[in-house]
Design an enzyme around this catalytic site. Structure first.
Site, PDB file in Angstrom:
ATOM      1  N   GLY A  12      49.699  48.245  48.363  1.00  0.00           N
ATOM      2  CA  GLY A  12      49.657  49.236  47.302  1.00  0.00           C
ATOM      3  C   GLY A  12      50.888  49.309  46.417  1.00  0.00           C
ATOM      4  O   GLY A  12      51.150  50.348  45.806  1.00  0.00           O
ATOM      5  N   ASN A  14      51.237  47.815  43.572  1.00  0.00           N
ATOM      6  CA  ASN A  14      50.737  47.998  42.196  1.00  0.00           C
ATOM      7  C   ASN A  14      50.250  49.426  41.981  1.00  0.00           C
ATOM      8  O   ASN A  14      50.454  49.992  40.910  1.00  0.00           O
ATOM      9  CB  ASN A  14      49.630  46.978  41.895  1.00  0.00           C
ATOM     10  CG  ASN A  14      50.189  45.625  41.516  1.00  0.00           C
ATOM     11  OD1 ASN A  14      50.731  45.466  40.426  1.00  0.00           O
ATOM     12  ND2 ASN A  14      50.102  44.663  42.419  1.00  0.00           N
ATOM     13  N   ARG A  66      25.356  44.739  53.541  1.00  0.00           N
ATOM     14  CA  ARG A  66      26.125  44.707  52.298  1.00  0.00           C
ATOM     15  C   ARG A  66      25.537  45.653  51.255  1.00  0.00           C
ATOM     16  O   ARG A  66      26.260  46.275  50.464  1.00  0.00           O
ATOM     17  CB  ARG A  66      26.142  43.267  51.768  1.00  0.00           C
ATOM     18  CG  ARG A  66      27.202  42.987  50.767  1.00  0.00           C
ATOM     19  CD  ARG A  66      28.568  42.970  51.422  1.00  0.00           C
ATOM     20  NE  ARG A  66      29.639  42.980  50.444  1.00  0.00           N
ATOM     21  CZ  ARG A  66      30.933  42.971  50.746  1.00  0.00           C
ATOM     22  NH1 ARG A  66      31.327  42.963  51.995  1.00  0.00           N
ATOM     23  NH2 ARG A  66      31.835  42.982  49.798  1.00  0.00           N
ATOM     24  N   LEU A  94      32.868  42.892  43.919  1.00  0.00           N
ATOM     25  CA  LEU A  94      32.260  44.139  43.444  1.00  0.00           C
ATOM     26  C   LEU A  94      30.742  44.035  43.368  1.00  0.00           C
ATOM     27  O   LEU A  94      30.204  42.990  42.989  1.00  0.00           O
ATOM     28  CB  LEU A  94      32.779  44.494  42.053  1.00  0.00           C
ATOM     29  CG  LEU A  94      34.208  44.975  41.899  1.00  0.00           C
ATOM     30  CD1 LEU A  94      34.415  45.529  40.499  1.00  0.00           C
ATOM     31  CD2 LEU A  94      34.596  45.998  42.943  1.00  0.00           C
ATOM     32  N   ASN A 108      41.461  44.286  36.406  1.00  0.00           N
ATOM     33  CA  ASN A 108      41.980  43.684  37.633  1.00  0.00           C
ATOM     34  C   ASN A 108      43.341  43.057  37.345  1.00  0.00           C
ATOM     35  O   ASN A 108      43.576  42.547  36.251  1.00  0.00           O
ATOM     36  CB  ASN A 108      41.004  42.587  38.086  1.00  0.00           C
ATOM     37  CG  ASN A 108      41.457  41.888  39.353  1.00  0.00           C
ATOM     38  OD1 ASN A 108      41.830  42.527  40.348  1.00  0.00           O
ATOM     39  ND2 ASN A 108      41.447  40.564  39.338  1.00  0.00           N
ATOM     40  N   HIS A 110      45.723  39.976  38.553  1.00  0.00           N
ATOM     41  CA  HIS A 110      45.667  38.724  39.327  1.00  0.00           C
ATOM     42  C   HIS A 110      47.052  38.055  39.267  1.00  0.00           C
ATOM     43  O   HIS A 110      47.642  37.959  38.184  1.00  0.00           O
ATOM     44  CB  HIS A 110      44.593  37.785  38.766  1.00  0.00           C
ATOM     45  CG  HIS A 110      44.468  36.534  39.570  1.00  0.00           C
ATOM     46  ND1 HIS A 110      43.796  36.506  40.777  1.00  0.00           N
ATOM     47  CD2 HIS A 110      44.963  35.291  39.378  1.00  0.00           C
ATOM     48  CE1 HIS A 110      43.875  35.293  41.279  1.00  0.00           C
ATOM     49  NE2 HIS A 110      44.574  34.532  40.458  1.00  0.00           N
ATOM     50  N   ASP A 151      37.460  36.452  38.237  1.00  0.00           N
ATOM     51  CA  ASP A 151      38.650  36.271  37.374  1.00  0.00           C
ATOM     52  C   ASP A 151      38.305  35.641  36.027  1.00  0.00           C
ATOM     53  O   ASP A 151      39.114  34.891  35.462  1.00  0.00           O
ATOM     54  CB  ASP A 151      39.716  35.409  38.092  1.00  0.00           C
ATOM     55  CG  ASP A 151      40.149  35.997  39.421  1.00  0.00           C
ATOM     56  OD1 ASP A 151      40.174  37.227  39.546  1.00  0.00           O
ATOM     57  OD2 ASP A 151      40.459  35.213  40.339  1.00  0.00           O
ATOM     58  N   ALA A 180      56.404  40.781  36.747  1.00  0.00           N
ATOM     59  CA  ALA A 180      55.187  40.747  35.936  1.00  0.00           C
ATOM     60  C   ALA A 180      54.189  41.850  36.308  1.00  0.00           C
ATOM     61  O   ALA A 180      53.903  42.726  35.492  1.00  0.00           O
ATOM     62  CB  ALA A 180      54.524  39.371  36.053  1.00  0.00           C
ATOM     63  N   GLU A 181      53.674  41.834  37.528  1.00  0.00           N
ATOM     64  CA  GLU A 181      52.562  42.734  37.861  1.00  0.00           C
ATOM     65  C   GLU A 181      52.886  44.207  37.645  1.00  0.00           C
ATOM     66  O   GLU A 181      52.111  44.941  37.022  1.00  0.00           O
ATOM     67  CB  GLU A 181      52.137  42.536  39.324  1.00  0.00           C
ATOM     68  CG  GLU A 181      51.616  41.149  39.608  1.00  0.00           C
ATOM     69  CD  GLU A 181      51.075  40.996  41.013  1.00  0.00           C
ATOM     70  OE1 GLU A 181      50.379  41.902  41.497  1.00  0.00           O
ATOM     71  OE2 GLU A 181      51.352  39.968  41.638  1.00  0.00           O
TER      72      GLU A 181
END
Ligand code: GAR
Length: 215
Positions: A12, A14, A66, A94, A108, A110, A151, A180-181
């Site tokens: 966590g 991010n 699922r 998802l 998202n 990545h 992606d 970066a993120e």
């Protein structure tokens, strides 16, 4: 208030960058209304609780198949009534119904410069292992909208990070996060919350601040 729901699977960091961005005003008029994890032990859920944010776990283990899990995940998102869903290290495929319902409202992060080192099987440390194995000198991170592919959605923001000769997957992962993120994810959310991001013909357009607003 712009409402965001954040989906998490791991540590966590991010999520923390988003929490800090909201607190410090880098992300304005925005509330993190719910954090959803697929793993009860994810430290990200603890971070949410510590920040006073509702944290819920929807684990595939608690459902017989699922389909039931997918329904529960969709319900957990719907209950939060989010304007934007942020996948911050969420390692779950998802449900198609969720992607369809929230078209251009799911983003998202990545940990590579898409289209390098992305797609099925590229997640977490594996991305950095692959980058080092290929010998790239530059890597980075990408924030993108989520579509049906893995992606493949419209790219919102990217930031490059130099690879160092002495890098291990772990040191590279950490630097990509720091440089970066943790920057481009809050920045992207701030732009979307401010209504500055649109998708046209599969590409993202960002409206820049005009001089009057800066005053
Ligand atoms: C981050 O590096 C994120 O980019 C990556 O998982 C990590 C989660 O870390 N996501 C993916 O690989 C998605 N394909 P965090 O839980 O500390 O934010």
């Amino acid at each position: 208030m712009f409402r965001i729901a954040v989906c998490v699977s791991g540590g966590g960091t991010n999520l923390q960058a988003i929490i800090d961005g909201v607190r410090q005003g880098a992300i304005q008029d925005t509330e993190i209304v719910r954090v959803i994890g697929n793993n009860r032990n994810a430290y990200a859920l603890e971070r949410a609780r510590q920040a006073g944010i509702e944290a819920v776990c929807v684990s595939p283990r608690d459902y017989e198949d699922r389909e039931r899990f997918n329904e529960a995940l969709l319900a957990a998102v719907d209950e939060a009534a989010p304007d934007l869903i942020v996948l911050a290290g969420f390692l779950v495929v998802l449900p198609p119904a969720l992607i369809q319902k929230y078209e251009n409202r799911i983003i998202n992060i990545h940990p590579s410069l898409i289209p390098s080192f992305c797609g099925t099987g590229y997640y977490g440390l594996k991305v950095h292992e692959a980058a080092l194995a290929r010998g790239v000198k530059v890597t980075g991170a990408t924030v993108h909208f989520v579509d049906r592919g893995t992606d493949t959605g419209p790219i919102i923001m990217q930031k490059a990070v130099a690879v160092r000769p002495e890098d291990t997957p772990e040191t590279l992962q950490r630097r990509v996060m720091e440089e970066a993120e943790w920057k481009i994810l809050p920045e992207s959310i701030a732009l979307i919350a401010a209504g500055r991001v649109s998708v046209e013909d599969g590409h993202v357009k960002i409206v820049t601040e005009n001089a009057d607003e800066k005053k």
